[in-house]
Structures are given as C-alpha cells and as structure tokens.
Design a protein around this motif. Structure first.
Motif, PDB file in Angstrom:
ATOM      1  N   UNK A 137      56.262 -15.881  58.649  1.00 50.10           N
ATOM      2  CA  UNK A 137      55.554 -16.951  57.933  1.00 50.10           C
ATOM      3  C   UNK A 137      56.301 -18.275  58.062  1.00 50.10           C
ATOM      4  N   UNK A 138      55.524 -19.354  58.278  1.00 52.26           N
ATOM      5  CA  UNK A 138      56.061 -20.705  58.375  1.00 52.26           C
ATOM      6  C   UNK A 138      55.165 -21.644  57.564  1.00 52.26           C
ATOM      7  N   UNK A 139      55.618 -22.873  57.366  1.00 51.76           N
ATOM      8  CA  UNK A 139      54.931 -23.792  56.445  1.00 51.76           C
ATOM      9  C   UNK A 139      54.147 -24.866  57.197  1.00 51.76           C
ATOM     10  N   UNK A 140      52.850 -24.944  56.905  1.00 49.59           N
ATOM     11  CA  UNK A 140      51.936 -25.878  57.561  1.00 49.59           C
ATOM     12  C   UNK A 140      51.429 -26.939  56.577  1.00 49.59           C
ATOM     13  N   UNK A 141      51.201 -28.146  57.088  1.00 50.94           N
ATOM     14  CA  UNK A 141      50.433 -29.187  56.387  1.00 50.94           C
ATOM     15  C   UNK A 141      49.708 -29.989  57.461  1.00 50.94           C
ATOM     16  N   UNK A 142      48.408 -29.691  57.695  1.00 53.83           N
ATOM     17  CA  UNK A 142      47.702 -30.428  58.754  1.00 53.83           C
ATOM     18  C   UNK A 142      46.192 -30.231  58.619  1.00 53.83           C
ATOM     19  N   UNK A 143      45.471 -31.259  59.086  1.00 57.65           N
ATOM     20  CA  UNK A 143      44.008 -31.210  59.119  1.00 57.65           C
ATOM     21  C   UNK A 143      43.479 -31.080  60.535  1.00 57.65           C
ATOM     22  N   UNK A 144      44.357 -31.283  61.517  1.00 57.68           N
ATOM     23  CA  UNK A 144      43.984 -31.236  62.931  1.00 57.68           C
ATOM     24  C   UNK A 144      44.866 -30.206  63.629  1.00 57.68           C
ATOM     25  N   UNK A 145      44.335 -29.597  64.669  1.00 53.41           N
ATOM     26  CA  UNK A 145      45.115 -28.576  65.369  1.00 53.41           C
ATOM     27  C   UNK A 145      44.725 -28.534  66.842  1.00 53.41           C
TER      28      UNK A 145
END
Length: 199
Positions: A137-145
């Motif tokens: 598990x890792x930490x994401x913050x994004x609206x685009x990919x």
C-alpha cells in the motif's frame, strides 16, 4: 553521491527533503541546469496543476533539460504526469518521456475524485519495487492518471486500472507520494538511490 531535487513551481518538495534526510541521503534543491546535469540522481517531484507547472518549466528551459538527462531520474505525482506525452488537465502538452496520456478519472457513483488515501500496487516489476511485499500500500492524492501502457511498471485500480509507476531507460516515475508512503515509500526511494545506470 550527488542527489538533486528539481526546484520549480510545483510545491511540497519539503516532504521529499524530509524523506531523504530520514534515510541519510544528502541532496541539493536547485533549478540550475549545470547542477542538475552533474547530479548522480535527479528527483522531479510535484504537487499542483499540470499546465501551470509546464509553463514554469518552459520559462526556465527545464522542459528541454529534464528529458535529455542521462542519469536516473524519478518523477513523482505531478512530476510523473509531466513526464508523459499529454495531460487533459489544462489541455497540456507535456515532456513526452513516457509515450502515454494522462486523463481525469471519470465520474463514478460511490467513488470520490480526487483519489485520496492508501491503495495497493499490483503487477509490479523493475528495480524500484525490489524487496517489497506483494500488493503493498502507498499513498495517493490525484484526480488525473496515466493509462496502463507498455512502460507501466506497477498498476493501481481506482475507478479503472492506471499506471501507478512507469519506467523507460533511466526514467522512473510514481503517481503516489513515495515520500509519505511509510516503509514502502522509503524502500522505493532507497532502491532508486541504489540504481547505478547512465544511458
């Protein structure tokens, strides 16, 4: 070993600096071309909006410097997206290191955008993921990919499968924030700093 963090108008470099300090890795924060080119490792982080960040890079000529680098380069979050071909965010032509487009998550009932929080990686390959447990598990913050493509080195699934990591030659990238992803993120940064490769 000389590690450079590229200084540009896409904030949150402080957390990257703290992460390197935690693992005892000295670094230099700079936008100077000569310093960047002479580095053994280059980290290209980013938080913010793609078109604004690209405009800043173009003003300083960094949009030409970064894709021409020969040492290992790690782009994270917006830094990863700017290494791709194109971003829907601000209708932005990016640097094209990775031959893939960045698109906004489609609206999906029950799933919020931005994608914020912990999620797991699958289909991992390449040197940055060495020593990691299965589906970490890792930490994401994004609206685009970025779409899944031949250069994908790890996948995450939120709304749809997307490239959580990319790799091509000496360029590596992570959509998540390795610097705040706990022991997994620390291992990824340590693996990056161990890479001995120039092209």
């Amino acid at each position: 070993m000389k590690t450079v963090i590229i200084k540009y108008n896409a904030g949150n470099v402080q957390s990257v600096m703290y992460a390197l300090e935690r693992i005892g890795a000295p670094y230099l924060l700079t936008d100077d071309e000569a310093e960047i080119r002479s580095a053994d490792k280059v980290i290209f982080p980013g938080v913010g909006e793609a078109s604004t960040a690209m405009a800043y890079l173009r003003q300083r000529g960094l949009d030409k410097v970064i894709p021409s680098l020969k040492q290992p380069v790690l782009g994270t979050c917006v830094g990863m997206q700017l290494l791709c071909r194109y971003s829907e965010e601000g209708d932005t032509t990016c640097m094209g290191v990775f031959d893939v487009d960045v698109r906004r998550f489609p609206a999906t009932p029950g799933l919020k955008v931005p994608h914020t929080g912990w999620n797991n990686l699958t289909t991992m390959q390449g040197p940055l993921t060495e020593g990691l447990t299965e589906n970490p598990y890792v930490y994401f913050v994004h609206s685009y990919c970025a779409d899944v493509c031949p250069e994908t080195s790890a996948v995450c699934d939120y709304v749809r499968p997307f490239s959580a990591m990319l790799q091509k030659d000496n360029f590596f990238a992570a959509q998540f924030h390795a610097e705040i992803s706990g022991n997994v993120g620390q291992r990824i940064l340590e693996n990056f700093l161990k890479i001995d490769k120039r092209v």
